[in-house]
Design an enzyme around this catalytic site. Structure first.
Site, PDB file in Angstrom:
ATOM      1  N   GLU A 169      30.256  37.041  57.960  1.00 34.18           N
ATOM      2  CA  GLU A 169      31.405  36.340  57.388  1.00 34.18           C
ATOM      3  C   GLU A 169      31.238  34.820  57.409  1.00 34.18           C
ATOM      4  OE1 GLU A 169      33.753  37.830  55.926  1.00 34.18           O
ATOM      5  OE2 GLU A 169      33.520  39.902  56.592  1.00 34.18           O
TER       6      GLU A 169
ATOM      7  N   ARG B 200      32.703  42.662  44.509  1.00 31.18           N
ATOM      8  CA  ARG B 200      32.197  42.904  45.865  1.00 31.18           C
ATOM      9  C   ARG B 200      30.914  43.710  45.731  1.00 31.18           C
ATOM     10  NH1 ARG B 200      30.366  43.999  50.230  1.00 31.18           N
ATOM     11  NH2 ARG B 200      31.445  43.996  52.244  1.00 31.18           N
TER      12      ARG B 200
ATOM     13  N   ARG C 259      39.005  44.124  43.463  1.00 31.11           N
ATOM     14  CA  ARG C 259      37.664  43.578  43.213  1.00 31.11           C
ATOM     15  C   ARG C 259      36.760  44.659  42.617  1.00 31.11           C
ATOM     16  NH1 ARG C 259      36.169  41.328  49.120  1.00 31.11           N
ATOM     17  NH2 ARG C 259      36.663  43.530  49.521  1.00 31.11           N
TER      18      ARG C 259
END
Length: 228
Positions: free
Chosen positions: A122, A114, A166
């Site tokens: 999004e 990330r 992540r």
């Protein structure tokens, strides 16, 4: 000022020594000479005390704030966190997932990353769906990492993974920071800023301000500051 007083004190000491010498040579001449000898000796002792005090004061003033009069600095001790430098590590691309997420092969293991300090619109959110400029941000990131001959990751000073496992990092494509490039193009906002993982915050905010000024992409919308 201290140096002048110190010099004067040294001169007084010399004079006192001369006076003592004169007193010694005349001590046999009577009570007056003895008193003169006592006076000269007292002056010498007092002068030596003053000179010693001034010398200590001069040495202290030369090192105020860790800098002496010659301009050299005493070493400053910093914490490990403040001196820790970021460094880039090699990785290879597996795939670009969306604007602010990529999957890389890092240290022989596949890992999803990330991008630190940025948030793109999004494209795969279960509730928000596809947001405006989301596809453009995804395409931009995909193009940068797929066309790059060298991919690197750069962790910051704090935690390296989020609650989803992540990696949290700055991603570089041929030496160019993807995080910053997205912000500069108006395809991402500066977001999720948590110390100490904010080394490049000012760089990103400067790029964001320029993108706003030029009204690029997400900043061209009337609701750009609504938190989209």
């Amino acid at each position: 000022m201290t140096e002048y007083l110190l010099s004067a004190g040294i001169c007084m000491a010399i004079v006192s020594i001369l006076l003592i010498g004169m007193a010694i040579s005349n001590v046999s001449k009577g009570q007056y000479a003895k008193r003169f000898f006592f006076f000269a000796t007292s002056c010498l002792v007092l002068t030596l005390v003053v000179v010693s005090s001034l010398s200590s004061s001069a040495n202290a003033s030369q090192t105020d704030n860790g800098v002496n009069r010659s301009g050299s600095e005493h070493p400053t001790v910093y914490s490990a966190t403040s001196t820790k430098k970021l460094h880039k590590e090699p990785a290879t691309l597996i795939k670009a997932i969306d604007g602010d997420t990529v999957k890389l092969m890092y240290k022989g293991q596949p890992m999803t990353f990330r991008l630190l300090l940025v948030d793109t619109p999004e494209t795969k959110h279960p509730k928000k769906g596809v947001e405006k400029y989301g596809p453009e941000a995804s395409a931009f990131t995909k193009k940068m990492v797929e066309n790059a001959k060298k991919i690197e990751v750069e962790f910051d000073k704090g935690q390296r993974t989020d609650k989803y496992g992540r990696g949290l990092a700055y991603i570089y494509a041929d030496g160019k920071m993807v995080n910053e490039a997205l912000v500069r193009q108006g395809l991402a906002k500066v977001a999720y800023v948590y110390k100490p993982n904010n080394t490049h915050e000012q760089l990103l905010r400067k790029s964001e301000a320029q993108a706003k000024k030029e009204k690029l992409n997400i900043w061209s919308e009337d609701n750009a500051d609504s938190g989209q």
